[in-house]
Design a protein around this motif. Structure first.
Motif, short mmCIF file in Angstrom:
data_model
loop_
_atom_site.label_atom_id
_atom_site.label_comp_id
_atom_site.label_asym_id
_atom_site.label_seq_id
_atom_site.Cartn_x
_atom_site.Cartn_y
_atom_site.Cartn_z
N ASP A 280 51.89 -39.51 10.58
CA ASP A 280 51.18 -39.79 11.81
C ASP A 280 49.99 -38.83 11.93
OD1 ASP A 280 50.51 -40.77 14.32
OD2 ASP A 280 51.84 -39.35 15.34
N ASP A 281 48.78 -39.38 11.96
CA ASP A 281 47.56 -38.58 12.02
C ASP A 281 47.57 -37.49 10.95
OD1 ASP A 281 45.10 -37.64 12.87
OD2 ASP A 281 45.92 -36.45 14.52
N PRO A 282 47.61 -37.88 9.68
CA PRO A 282 47.80 -36.90 8.61
C PRO A 282 46.54 -36.10 8.28
CG PRO A 282 47.47 -39.08 7.68
CD PRO A 282 47.52 -39.26 9.17
N SER A 283 46.78 -34.97 7.67
CA SER A 283 45.74 -34.17 7.02
C SER A 283 46.17 -33.97 5.58
CB SER A 283 45.59 -32.81 7.73
OG SER A 283 44.70 -31.97 7.01
N VAL A 284 45.24 -34.12 4.66
CA VAL A 284 45.57 -34.08 3.23
C VAL A 284 44.90 -32.86 2.60
CG1 VAL A 284 45.35 -35.27 1.02
CG2 VAL A 284 45.75 -36.60 3.11
N GLU A 285 45.70 -32.00 1.98
CA GLU A 285 45.13 -30.86 1.24
C GLU A 285 45.33 -31.09 -0.25
OE1 GLU A 285 45.32 -26.50 2.46
OE2 GLU A 285 46.70 -26.53 0.74
N ILE A 286 44.26 -31.04 -0.99
CA ILE A 286 44.30 -31.22 -2.44
C ILE A 286 43.86 -29.92 -3.11
CG2 ILE A 286 43.38 -32.46 -4.44
CD1 ILE A 286 43.04 -34.91 -2.71
N GLU A 287 44.70 -29.44 -4.03
CA GLU A 287 44.30 -28.33 -4.89
C GLU A 287 43.89 -28.89 -6.23
OE1 GLU A 287 45.94 -24.25 -7.06
OE2 GLU A 287 47.29 -25.41 -5.77
N PHE A 288 42.62 -28.74 -6.56
CA PHE A 288 42.10 -29.15 -7.86
C PHE A 288 42.36 -28.00 -8.82
CE2 PHE A 288 39.79 -31.34 -4.53
CZ PHE A 288 39.79 -32.66 -4.96
N ARG A 289 43.44 -28.13 -9.58
CA ARG A 289 43.95 -27.01 -10.37
C ARG A 289 43.15 -26.78 -11.65
NH1 ARG A 289 49.79 -25.95 -9.26
NH2 ARG A 289 49.89 -25.25 -11.40
N THR A 290 42.60 -27.84 -12.21
CA THR A 290 41.77 -27.71 -13.41
C THR A 290 40.43 -28.36 -13.15
OG1 THR A 290 42.63 -29.77 -14.38
CG2 THR A 290 43.80 -27.72 -14.94
N ALA A 291 39.48 -28.10 -14.03
CA ALA A 291 38.12 -28.63 -13.86
C ALA A 291 38.18 -30.14 -13.61
CB ALA A 291 37.30 -28.33 -15.10
N THR A 292 37.60 -30.57 -12.51
CA THR A 292 37.61 -31.97 -12.12
C THR A 292 36.21 -32.53 -12.33
OG1 THR A 292 39.37 -31.55 -10.52
CG2 THR A 292 38.08 -33.57 -10.23
N CYS A 293 36.10 -33.49 -13.24
CA CYS A 293 34.81 -33.97 -13.72
C CYS A 293 34.64 -35.44 -13.30
CB CYS A 293 34.70 -33.84 -15.23
SG CYS A 293 35.21 -32.20 -15.86
N ILE A 294 33.95 -35.66 -12.20
CA ILE A 294 33.78 -37.01 -11.66
C ILE A 294 32.37 -37.48 -11.97
CG2 ILE A 294 33.90 -38.47 -9.61
CD1 ILE A 294 35.70 -36.35 -8.34
N GLU A 295 32.26 -38.48 -12.82
CA GLU A 295 30.96 -39.03 -13.19
C GLU A 295 30.54 -40.08 -12.16
OE1 GLU A 295 31.34 -40.49 -17.13
OE2 GLU A 295 31.67 -38.51 -18.01
N GLU A 296 29.46 -39.81 -11.45
CA GLU A 296 29.00 -40.73 -10.42
C GLU A 296 27.76 -41.52 -10.85
OE1 GLU A 296 30.08 -39.97 -6.18
OE2 GLU A 296 29.13 -38.07 -6.69
N ALA A 297 26.99 -40.98 -11.76
CA ALA A 297 25.78 -41.68 -12.22
C ALA A 297 25.61 -41.39 -13.71
CB ALA A 297 24.55 -41.20 -11.44
N GLY A 298 26.02 -42.36 -14.55
CA GLY A 298 25.96 -42.15 -15.98
C GLY A 298 26.87 -41.01 -16.38
N SER A 299 26.34 -40.05 -17.12
CA SER A 299 27.15 -38.91 -17.57
C SER A 299 26.97 -37.70 -16.67
CB SER A 299 26.77 -38.54 -19.01
OG SER A 299 25.40 -38.20 -19.08
N VAL A 300 26.29 -37.87 -15.52
CA VAL A 300 26.09 -36.77 -14.59
C VAL A 300 27.31 -36.66 -13.68
CG1 VAL A 300 24.65 -35.84 -12.74
CG2 VAL A 300 23.60 -37.07 -14.65
N THR A 301 27.88 -35.47 -13.59
CA THR A 301 29.09 -35.27 -12.79
C THR A 301 28.76 -34.56 -11.49
OG1 THR A 301 29.54 -33.17 -13.93
CG2 THR A 301 30.60 -35.15 -14.80
#
Length: 288
Positions: free
Chosen positions: A146-167
């Motif tokens: 109910d009405d949550p809050s989410v905490e995420i620990e990015f434990r290792t390098a997180t590489c999100i490609e949004e445009a081609g190979s640019v992260t």
């Protein structure tokens, strides 16, 4: 009898506890080395499955890399595995097409009690814990908050490609949850696919990063032969740290979907190169 929908929605994870009898060096970003060791184990356990892996990328394998205490390595850009220390390694599969690969790895590591052979040393398996869930279960778990809050620990390098190979180099709500949404819809049964656009994520979710934990990384994720036959390293850039995600004027369906995606990320990893140790996360959901 298991239905197709149930089979297609199964998510699997094994968490291993390992130790070494000796000191040895591993790269600072050890996910690629662990991935190579896992492929070698798989080849010894099941040649047919191994051949398939080498012919195509493991679509949904998530490898956390080694988590635990390290000393300073003798080589540059290396750290040292310490004897009699405990190391954690989590392996996850979200796509039923990859289940034979997962079972082959578990067979080699757990049932055959094979050590994990890295370049300069080996790690022995002390224990393992197995966990299965499904997209359906994660949606139900998310809806219970109910009405949550989410905490995420990015434990290792997180590489999100949004445009081609640019992260992207920051845990923005649109980048993180769009990445998870793509992984979810690729593996979930048709009736459980989620439909959230970037505009809705941007308008409904607020990120609250912990600046003290924030780091940026450039990590080795592969080696490819160039035209002269020399192995050329491939690097990806990314971030690590902790970020809380809260909701603002979000519908119940958006809250449920985003929360389910965050829970799913523990099985799938976030971003690219998750088979090579990138994008390992832990998720904690609390009610406001």
């Amino acid at each position: 009898m298991e239905t197709h929908s149930e089979s297609a929605s199964r998510l699997r994870q094994v968490e291993l506890s390992l130790h070494s009898d000796e000191r040895f060096d591993v790269p600072q970003s050890d996910g690629y080395s662990v991935y190579s060791a896992l492929l070698a184990l798989l080849e010894s356990a099941d040649e047919d499955v191994s051949a398939r892996v080498h012919d195509s990328e493991i679509g949904s394998l998530h490898n956390s890399g080694l988590q635990g205490p390290f000393g300073e390595g003798n080589r540059s850009h290396h750290k040292r595995v310490l004897p009699d220390s405990e190391y954690r390694l989590a392996l996850g599969i979200t796509d039923p097409e990859d289940e034979a690969i997962f079972e082959g790895l578990v067979s080699a590591l757990v049932l055959a009690d094979e050590p994990l052979e890295l370049t300069h040393g080996r790690l022995h398996i002390d224990s393992f814990e197995s966990e299965n869930t499904s997209h359906e279960t994660l949606l139900s778990e998310a809806a219970a908050h109910d009405d949550p809050s989410v905490e995420i620990e990015f434990r290792t390098a997180t590489c999100i490609e949004e445009a081609g190979s640019v992260t992207t180099m920051f845990p923005t709500r649109t980048a993180v949850f769009s990445s998870l949404l793509g992984k979810w819809n690729k593996t979930a049964p048709d009736e459980l696919e989620l439909d959230i656009d970037r505009e809705t994520l941007a308008a409904s979710v607020i990120e609250k990063p912990d600046a003290r934990s924030y780091r940026t990384h450039s990590v080795l994720v592969n080696r490819v032969d160039d035209s002269d036959g020399n192995a050329r390293p491939i690097f990806r850039q990314g971030f690590s740290g902790t970020c809380e995600y809260a909701f603002k004027d979000a519908s119940d369906s958006v809250q449920n979907a985003v929360t389910a995606l965050a829970l799913f990320g523990e099985y799938s990893g976030v971003g690219s190169a998750v088979a090579r140790g990138c994008g390992d996360i832990t998720t904690e959901v609390t009610d406001q």
